[in-house]
Design a protein around this motif. Structure first.
Motif, PDB file in Angstrom:
ATOM      1  N   VAL A 215       4.287 -35.286  21.706  1.00  0.00           N
ATOM      2  CA  VAL A 215       4.847 -34.820  22.981  1.00  0.00           C
ATOM      3  C   VAL A 215       4.400 -35.758  24.095  1.00  0.00           C
ATOM      4  O   VAL A 215       3.279 -36.277  24.068  1.00  0.00           O
ATOM      5  N   GLY A 216       5.277 -36.004  25.033  1.00  0.00           N
ATOM      6  CA  GLY A 216       4.910 -36.743  26.231  1.00  0.00           C
ATOM      7  C   GLY A 216       4.079 -35.865  27.159  1.00  0.00           C
ATOM      8  O   GLY A 216       4.400 -34.686  27.365  1.00  0.00           O
ATOM      9  N   ARG A 217       3.036 -36.432  27.712  1.00  0.00           N
ATOM     10  CA  ARG A 217       2.139 -35.653  28.574  1.00  0.00           C
ATOM     11  C   ARG A 217       2.890 -34.962  29.708  1.00  0.00           C
ATOM     12  O   ARG A 217       2.548 -33.844  30.093  1.00  0.00           O
ATOM     13  N   ASP A 218       3.944 -35.610  30.224  1.00  0.00           N
ATOM     14  CA  ASP A 218       4.653 -35.083  31.389  1.00  0.00           C
ATOM     15  C   ASP A 218       6.072 -34.613  31.052  1.00  0.00           C
ATOM     16  O   ASP A 218       6.966 -34.654  31.905  1.00  0.00           O
ATOM     17  N   ASP A 219       6.256 -34.141  29.816  1.00  0.00           N
ATOM     18  CA  ASP A 219       7.553 -33.593  29.414  1.00  0.00           C
ATOM     19  C   ASP A 219       7.774 -32.257  30.125  1.00  0.00           C
ATOM     20  O   ASP A 219       6.959 -31.336  29.994  1.00  0.00           O
ATOM     21  N   VAL A 220       8.872 -32.137  30.872  1.00  0.00           N
ATOM     22  CA  VAL A 220       9.166 -30.879  31.563  1.00  0.00           C
ATOM     23  C   VAL A 220      10.080 -29.980  30.736  1.00  0.00           C
ATOM     24  O   VAL A 220      10.112 -28.762  30.949  1.00  0.00           O
ATOM     25  N   TYR A 221      10.833 -30.553  29.804  1.00  0.00           N
ATOM     26  CA  TYR A 221      11.704 -29.730  28.959  1.00  0.00           C
ATOM     27  C   TYR A 221      10.894 -28.962  27.907  1.00  0.00           C
ATOM     28  O   TYR A 221      11.090 -27.763  27.707  1.00  0.00           O
ATOM     29  N   THR A 222      10.046 -29.665  27.198  1.00  0.00           N
ATOM     30  CA  THR A 222       9.181 -29.040  26.186  1.00  0.00           C
ATOM     31  C   THR A 222       7.753 -29.509  26.451  1.00  0.00           C
ATOM     32  O   THR A 222       7.308 -30.506  25.895  1.00  0.00           O
ATOM     33  N   PRO A 223       7.044 -28.809  27.318  1.00  0.00           N
ATOM     34  CA  PRO A 223       5.725 -29.264  27.771  1.00  0.00           C
ATOM     35  C   PRO A 223       4.684 -29.304  26.658  1.00  0.00           C
ATOM     36  O   PRO A 223       4.911 -28.821  25.541  1.00  0.00           O
ATOM     37  N   VAL A 224       3.527 -29.854  27.008  1.00  0.00           N
ATOM     38  CA  VAL A 224       2.428 -29.972  26.046  1.00  0.00           C
ATOM     39  C   VAL A 224       2.084 -28.606  25.455  1.00  0.00           C
ATOM     40  O   VAL A 224       1.788 -28.496  24.253  1.00  0.00           O
ATOM     41  N   ALA A 225       2.141 -27.554  26.253  1.00  0.00           N
ATOM     42  CA  ALA A 225       1.833 -26.212  25.735  1.00  0.00           C
ATOM     43  C   ALA A 225       2.774 -25.819  24.603  1.00  0.00           C
ATOM     44  O   ALA A 225       2.360 -25.129  23.656  1.00  0.00           O
ATOM     45  N   GLU A 226       4.014 -26.249  24.679  1.00  0.00           N
ATOM     46  CA  GLU A 226       4.980 -25.966  23.609  1.00  0.00           C
ATOM     47  C   GLU A 226       4.575 -26.698  22.329  1.00  0.00           C
ATOM     48  O   GLU A 226       4.614 -26.130  21.228  1.00  0.00           O
ATOM     49  N   ALA A 227       4.181 -27.962  22.474  1.00  0.00           N
ATOM     50  CA  ALA A 227       3.727 -28.730  21.310  1.00  0.00           C
ATOM     51  C   ALA A 227       2.471 -28.116  20.709  1.00  0.00           C
ATOM     52  O   ALA A 227       2.305 -28.067  19.483  1.00  0.00           O
ATOM     53  N   GLU A 228       1.583 -27.643  21.563  1.00  0.00           N
ATOM     54  CA  GLU A 228       0.362 -27.003  21.068  1.00  0.00           C
ATOM     55  C   GLU A 228       0.685 -25.742  20.271  1.00  0.00           C
ATOM     56  O   GLU A 228       0.011 -25.436  19.275  1.00  0.00           O
ATOM     57  N   SER A 229       1.726 -25.024  20.678  1.00  0.00           N
ATOM     58  CA  SER A 229       2.119 -23.819  19.934  1.00  0.00           C
ATOM     59  C   SER A 229       2.680 -24.197  18.563  1.00  0.00           C
ATOM     60  O   SER A 229       2.435 -23.488  17.575  1.00  0.00           O
ATOM     61  N   LEU A 230       3.421 -25.298  18.491  1.00  0.00           N
ATOM     62  CA  LEU A 230       3.917 -25.773  17.191  1.00  0.00           C
ATOM     63  C   LEU A 230       2.752 -26.188  16.300  1.00  0.00           C
ATOM     64  O   LEU A 230       2.732 -25.895  15.097  1.00  0.00           O
ATOM     65  N   HIS A 231       1.796 -26.871  16.905  1.00  0.00           N
ATOM     66  CA  HIS A 231       0.613 -27.317  16.159  1.00  0.00           C
ATOM     67  C   HIS A 231      -0.145 -26.110  15.603  1.00  0.00           C
ATOM     68  O   HIS A 231      -0.641 -26.133  14.464  1.00  0.00           O
ATOM     69  N   ALA A 232      -0.227 -25.047  16.383  1.00  0.00           N
ATOM     70  CA  ALA A 232      -0.908 -23.832  15.918  1.00  0.00           C
ATOM     71  C   ALA A 232      -0.129 -23.152  14.794  1.00  0.00           C
ATOM     72  O   ALA A 232      -0.730 -22.539  13.899  1.00  0.00           O
ATOM     73  N   LEU A 233       1.181 -23.261  14.847  1.00  0.00           N
ATOM     74  CA  LEU A 233       2.027 -22.653  13.817  1.00  0.00           C
ATOM     75  C   LEU A 233       1.922 -23.373  12.479  1.00  0.00           C
ATOM     76  O   LEU A 233       1.854 -22.734  11.425  1.00  0.00           O
ATOM     77  N   ALA A 234       1.958 -24.700  12.515  1.00  0.00           N
ATOM     78  CA  ALA A 234       2.014 -25.499  11.293  1.00  0.00           C
ATOM     79  C   ALA A 234       0.596 -25.766  10.803  1.00  0.00           C
ATOM     80  O   ALA A 234      -0.161 -26.484  11.463  1.00  0.00           O
TER      81      ALA A 234
END
Length: 268
Positions: A215-234
Motif C-alpha cells: 500500500v502507498g503510505r498516502d493512498d486515500v482510496y484504500t488507506p494503510v489501515a485498509e491494508a493492515e486489515s487485509l494483513h490481519a485477515l491473511a
C-alpha cells in the motif's frame, strides 16, 4: 499478442521473460492497461521470472464487451489465458480492482494460485452507497468520456505531490485513463458494484499460498489501515508500506515496490 481465449473473448497480453521462469501474472486496475506494470516487468524478467501482463476485456488493446463485466468474468478470462499459455500455476498479483480480481481468481481457481500480491485494495463487498456511485459513474463516463474523470481523480490515483513532482508519471497515468474505452470502463464499474466479500478468501489462505500486501503510505482510496486489515485477515501475509506514494505505488515508487515484490518472491 491478441489471441482468442474462448467464449468469444479476445485478450491482448504481453508474455515476457524466460519460458522456464516462475510465472507471475499482473492485473492492472481501473481504468488502466497492462503498460502500468512496465517497471515491474523489467525488474522481474531481469530476475528470471516469466511475467504475463494482460489488458483486461474492455481495457487497453483488448476488445470491449459492453454491458456488465463481473470480477468473475475477468478472473475466468485470465484462467483461460493461462490455459492457452500452458501455465498451470502462477503468482497472481494486481492493484486496486486488479487485486480484487486476483482474490476472485483465488476463489474460483484456487489450485492455480502459487501466491497472491495485493496492492492498494479492499476485500470488503461494495456498500449500497458504493453500488450507486459506481453505477452512476458508469453512466457519467458514457456521457462525458474519460477525460473529465481522469482530470478529477489524478491527485487521488497518485499522491498530489507526485502529480506535480513526477509529471511524466502523471502524464502516463492520465494517458492510460483517457485511452480507455468508456464502454469497457462502464461495464467493469457495473460488475464491480456487485463484488462479493473476499475476507473469507484471505482468511482461508494456507501456508503454501503466501500473500504480499502493498500500500502507498498516502493512498486515500484504500488507506494503510485498509491494508493492515487485509494483513490481519491473511494468516501468512507480509505487509509492505511504500513511502511517498498514493494509490499506485508501483508507478510512483517503482524501486521500492519492486524491492518488496522481489524479496517476497525470493522467499516463496
Amino acid at each position: 499478442m491478441n489471441p482468442q481465449i474462448g467464449n468469444g473473448v479476445t485478450l491482448f497480453f504481453e508474455d515476457l521473460g524466460p519460458r522456464d521462469g516462475a510465472p507471475v501474472i499482473l492485473i492492472h486496475g481501473h481504468p488502466f492497461n497492462h503498460s502500468m506494470w512496465s517497471p515491474q516487468t523489467a525488474a522481474l524478467t531481469t530476475a528470471g521470472y516469466r511475467v504475463i501482463t494482460p489488458d483486461l476485456r474492455g481495457y487497453g488493446k483488448s476488445p470491449v464487451l459492453p454491458g456488465k463485466t463481473l470480477l468473475a468474468d475477468f478472473a475466468d478470462d485470465l484462467a483461460a489465458l493461462l490455459d492457452r499459455l500452458d501455465v498451470e500455476q502462477a503468482v497472481v498479483g494486481g492493484v486496486s480492482m486488479g487485486a480484487q480480481i486476483a482474490m476472485e481468481f483465488r476463489l474460483r481457481h484456487p489450485g492455480r494460485v502459487r501466491a497472491l500480491v495485493l496492492s492498494d485494495t479492499s476485500a470488503a463487498p461494495e456498500s449500497e452507497e458504493g453500488k450507486t456511485f459506481r453505477r452512476n459513474l458508469a453512466e457519467r463516463l458514457l456521457a462525458e468520456g474519460m477525460k473529465p474523470y481522469a482530470d478529477e481523480v489524478i491527485d487521488k490515483m497518485l499522491a498530489p505531490y507526485n502529480v506535480t513532482g513526477m509529471p511524466q508519471a502523471a502524464a502516463e497515468v492520465i494517458g492510460m485513463m483517457c485511452a480507455t474505452d468508456p464502454e469497457g470502463a462502464a461495464a467493469a464499474l457495473r460488475g464491480r458494484a456487485e463484488r462479493p466479500d473476499y475476507a473469507p478468501v484471505l482468511a482461508a489462505l494456507p501456508a503454501e499460498v503466501p500473500c504480499l500486501i502493498v500500500v502507498g503510505r498516502d493512498d486515500v482510496y484504500t488507506p494503510v489501515a485498509e491494508a493492515e486489515s487485509l494483513h490481519a485477515l491473511a494468516p501468512h501475509s507480509v505487509l509492505a508500506v511504500v513511502e511517498r506514494a498514493g494509490h499506485l505505488p508501483g508507478v510512483e515508487q517503482p524501486e521500492a515496490f519492486n524491492r518488496a515484490l522481489l524479496e517476497f518472491l525470493a522467499g516463496i
